[in-house]
Design a protein around this motif. Structure first.
Motif, mmCIF file in Angstrom:
data_model
loop_
_atom_site.group_PDB
_atom_site.id
_atom_site.type_symbol
_atom_site.label_atom_id
_atom_site.label_comp_id
_atom_site.label_asym_id
_atom_site.label_seq_id
_atom_site.Cartn_x
_atom_site.Cartn_y
_atom_site.Cartn_z
ATOM 1 N N ASP A 199 0.890 -1.117 0.164
ATOM 2 C CA ASP A 199 -0.008 -0.287 0.226
ATOM 3 C C ASP A 199 0.821 1.398 -0.275
ATOM 4 N N VAL A 200 0.472 2.472 -0.803
ATOM 5 C CA VAL A 200 1.355 3.557 -0.636
ATOM 6 C C VAL A 200 1.881 4.429 1.028
ATOM 7 N N ALA A 201 0.445 3.727 1.699
ATOM 8 C CA ALA A 201 1.026 4.667 2.813
ATOM 9 C C ALA A 201 1.569 3.974 3.570
ATOM 10 N N GLU A 202 2.006 2.914 3.339
ATOM 11 C CA GLU A 202 2.992 1.656 4.209
ATOM 12 C C GLU A 202 4.340 1.663 3.287
ATOM 13 N N ALA A 203 4.664 2.057 2.070
ATOM 14 C CA ALA A 203 5.262 1.803 1.752
ATOM 15 C C ALA A 203 7.495 2.770 1.627
ATOM 16 N N ASP A 204 8.115 2.900 1.442
ATOM 17 C CA ASP A 204 9.360 3.266 2.083
ATOM 18 C C ASP A 204 9.696 3.900 0.810
ATOM 19 N N ILE A 205 9.416 3.631 -0.109
ATOM 20 C CA ILE A 205 9.831 3.660 -2.263
ATOM 21 C C ILE A 205 7.871 3.989 -2.527
ATOM 22 N N ILE A 206 8.037 5.263 -3.561
ATOM 23 C CA ILE A 206 6.888 5.777 -3.975
ATOM 24 C C ILE A 206 7.089 6.017 -5.670
ATOM 25 N N VAL A 207 6.697 4.863 -5.937
ATOM 26 C CA VAL A 207 6.630 5.674 -8.304
ATOM 27 C C VAL A 207 5.588 5.695 -7.963
ATOM 28 N N SER A 208 4.999 7.319 -8.509
ATOM 29 C CA SER A 208 4.139 7.393 -8.750
ATOM 30 C C SER A 208 3.788 8.078 -10.927
ATOM 31 N N THR B 153 -24.317 -1.947 8.426
ATOM 32 C CA THR B 153 -22.777 -2.533 6.970
ATOM 33 C C THR B 153 -22.105 -1.692 6.369
ATOM 34 N N ALA B 154 -20.901 -1.155 6.944
ATOM 35 C CA ALA B 154 -19.536 -0.121 6.259
ATOM 36 C C ALA B 154 -18.761 -0.747 5.744
ATOM 37 N N GLU B 155 -18.223 -0.024 4.966
ATOM 38 C CA GLU B 155 -17.111 0.107 4.346
ATOM 39 C C GLU B 155 -15.991 0.775 4.358
ATOM 40 N N ARG B 156 -14.717 0.774 5.868
ATOM 41 C CA ARG B 156 -13.859 2.101 5.502
ATOM 42 C C ARG B 156 -12.876 1.257 5.212
ATOM 43 N N GLU B 157 -12.076 2.087 4.178
ATOM 44 C CA GLU B 157 -10.701 2.164 3.888
ATOM 45 C C GLU B 157 -9.411 2.163 4.870
ATOM 46 N N ILE B 158 -8.982 0.926 4.911
ATOM 47 C CA ILE B 158 -8.066 0.973 5.926
ATOM 48 C C ILE B 158 -6.342 0.881 4.810
ATOM 49 N N GLU B 159 -5.104 0.894 5.631
ATOM 50 C CA GLU B 159 -4.092 0.836 4.462
ATOM 51 C C GLU B 159 -3.927 -0.913 3.966
#
Ligand SMILES: Cc1cc2nc3c(=O)[nH]c(=O)nc-3n(C[C@H](O)[C@H](O)[C@H](O)COP(=O)(O)OP(=O)(O)OC[C@H]3O[C@@H](n4cnc5c(N)ncnc54)[C@H](O)[C@@H]3O)c2cc1C
Ligand SMILES: Nc1ncnc2c1ncn2[C@@H]1O[C@H](COP(=O)(O)O)[C@@H](O)[C@H]1O
Lengths: 322, 248
Positions: A199-208, B153-159
């Protein structure tokens, strides 16, 4: 005994997240400056790597355990953390500014009448108080702010504070507390993972990639560069709106806020709303054929050229060294 | 059942930020204000729920007179009632949540939609705070929402994905982009909204727990190096990333 400063650690699938170690190091540092007793708590079922907390500086860890608590529950987690705070002399609570931290911290804040400052990128001690810096107005300004209530809550942006292994071999003392009948009024019944990708939010390196890539097929180049670097794929809103990429990859004001150690923006102009999500990255590289594109104003290194020429060359060059 | 939607009135996201003379807030001169973009998703979801259940939708905003523009925008989309909680001075998130909670209670709403974040201070907490003050359940950053009788019932965004969350009314939901496509106000809606009276009340008194010290512009970064204009610059880029930045 000094009052406590508490790190509320996040586990996913039975493992502490990397941001949890950044949190431990940060809490440890503040505990020394403010003469507080650093403690960590974590809620979950089995947690494999809880004993690593000690290496980052916190020895006392309380593990609240129940099979039903493996996944997040805002109701149960709020009850557990709030009771811990009430039963112990906790003055400060810190969370990672993740989807879980952002949901949980304010619930606890309201229950305890505690001020809560989110998404902090710096915590500075001044006259025995913590002064927090938080980006506001889509990172166009920084707010310096503090909390005046007796209990104070902060969430810290992942990847900004350092996780540092302390000298010596510090043993972790884990106290396990079984929770009976957790309050599951709000309950996660399933997790839908987006394809097995970083996931982008967790990555050390991001290529966008942005509109400069011209089509969704051309994102293969972005994917390949991300792969050779071991990073994640990000996207501008323009390409998400065009349906080339999923919203989960969007970086920016209406997408994710990221701060990897390396962010490579390819064919992205650098609109203010995009910068809002990535300007705290440690190093920024821009590849854009327009040398006046605003992205170059915040890039550390840039190549003012064609993505279709530069990216393949970059992939080759990186393959050479790895 | 009655539904509330809390909306904030915020500077347009393209605003150039200048620091005001107090050194603590922005200089409002030349800034145009809009309904917070995430709150449009909140209004839309409330209206969709109204279509399913026939319940009423009330828009609540804490702010000054100008916030009426955002309330009116929501009314034009199809909301039934608008309330402005007039404030005097700075309300932090906690004060805001206390004032909103008081009004939600008075309106006897048991489902409340918020935006996940206000694009001014980007706090992302007002919905969660309000839910706790009211003793409501809460699901934040929601991208999919279903309600059947009392069950949500809802979906929430997480990593890395989504959590599927089950809960019950009374509840607070905070809306993320992707939840829906906000409708445009029809001409008829706009005309009708002009006629609706927006009720004004003084907001519950301030109870700030946080304090602004100052607002500053971010330290401007040294503009970086443009290394070259074609692939001959690539080896140098890789060298810099390895040796100077040490990130690969
Ligand atoms: C309320 C609001 C919220 C928003 N939220 C976000 C957000 O979260 N994230 C976000 O990204 N945007 C967001 N935006 C949109 C933002 O304003 C921009 O429109 C968007 O970021 C532009 O995307 P882009 O850079 O891919 O496209 P463009 O601005 O079209 O830029 C494309 C770039 O590619 C370059 N280029 C073209 N061909 C080549 C080539 N062959 N080689 C190299 N370079 C090339 C061009 O020089 C240009 O600079 C938001 C806007 C609003 C109003
Ligand atoms: N002054 C306000 N009046 C009404 N609703 C608000 C106000 N401020 C924030 N909100 C609501 O709370 C959400 C989150 O805001 P914040 O916590 O400030 O990021 C917004 O999207 C609105 O739904």
């Amino acid at each position: 005994m000094a009052n406590k400063i508490l790190a509320v650690l996040e586990q996913r699938e039975g493992k502490l997240k990397r941001s949890a170690f950044e949190l431990i190091s940060t809490v440890k540092k503040i505990s020394i400056d403010l003469n507080l007793d650093p403690t960590a708590i974590c809620i979950g079922n089995n947690i494999d790597n809880l004993n690593e907390a000690g290496s980052y500086g916190i020895m006392d860890v309380v593990h609240f355990k129940n099979t039903e608590l493996e996944n997040y529950s805002s109701s149960a987690y709020t009850d557990i953390v709030s009771s811990f705070v009430k039963e112990n002399e906790v003055e400060y609570l810190l969370f990672s500014n993740t989807s879980l931290g952002k949901d949980l911290a304010p619930r606890i804040a309201a229950r305890l009448n505690a001020g809560c400052l989110t998404d902090c990128i710096n915590l500075q001690i001044n006259n025995g108080e913590i002064i927090a810096s938080r980006p506001v107005y889509a990172s166009k300004a920084i707010l310096e702010t503090k909390i005046n209530s007796p209990i104070r809550i902060f969430t810290i942006r992942p990847n900004v504070f350092k996780a540092e292994v302390t000298d010596g071999n510090i043993q972790t003392e884990i106290k396990v507390k079984e929770i009976s009948n957790p309050n599951l009024k709000t309950k996660v019944v399933a997790i839908k993972k987006s394809a097995d990708k970083l996931d982008v939010a967790e990555a050390d390196i991001i290529v966008s990639g942005g509109r400069g890539l011209k089509s969704s097929e051309n994102f293969k180049l972005i994917e390949e560069l991300a792969e050779v670097l071991g990073g994640a794929v990000g996207a501008s809103r323009a390409v998400v709106d065009a349906g080339w990429r999923n919203h989960g990859e969007q970086v920016g004001q209406t997408g994710k806020t990221v701060s990897p150690k390396l962010y490579i923006a390819c064919g992205i102009s650098g609109a203010i709303q995009h910068l809002a999500g990535m300007s705290s990255s440690r190093y920024i590289v821009a590849i854009n054929k327009d040398k006046d594109a605003p992205i170059f104003n915040i890039a550390d290194y840039g190549i003012a050229g064609d993505v279709f020429e530069i990216i393949p060359a970059l992939i080759q060059e990186i393959k050479k060294i790895s | 059942m009655k539904i509330a939607v809390c909306v904030s009135h915020v500077p347009d996201t393209a605003t150039k930020v200048k620091i005001g003379s107090d050194g603590k807030s922005i200089d409002p001169a030349g800034v145009s204000y809009i309904i917070n973009p995430y709150d449009e998703f909140a209004v839309e979801e409330a209206l969709k729920t109204k279509e399913l259940t026939g319940c009423e939708v009330v828009i609540i905003s804490l702010g000054s007179d100008s916030s009426k523009e955002s309330i009116r925008k929501a009314l034009a989309m199809g909301a039934d009632q608008g309330i402005l909680l007039k404030k005097d001075g700075f309300y932090d998130s906690f004060s805001t949540a206390c004032a909103l909670a008081k009004e939600i209670k008075e309106q006897k709403c048991d489902l409340v939609f918020f935006g996940k974040q206000s694009v001014d201070y980007d706090n992302s907490i007002t919905g969660q705070l309000t839910s706790e003050i009211l003793g409501f359940n809460c699901v934040s950053v929601v991208v999919s929402f279903k309600i059947e009788n009392n069950k949500i019932t809802a979906e929430r965004e997480i990593e890395g994905g989504r959590e599927v969350v089950e809960t019950e009314l009374p509840a607070v939901i905070t809306a993320q982009k992707g939840l829906n496509e906000p409708r445009y106000a029809s001409l008829k809606g706009i005309m009708a909204a002009k006629k609706k009276v927006i009720e004004e009340k003084p907001a519950k008194e301030v109870n700030n727990l946080t304090e602004v010290i100052k607002l500053v512009l971010p330290a401007s970064k040294q503009p970086g190096k443009i290394i070259g204009t074609d692939s001959s610059a690539v080896p140098e880029l890789v060298r810099l990333l390895r040796e100077e930045a040490k990130v690969i």
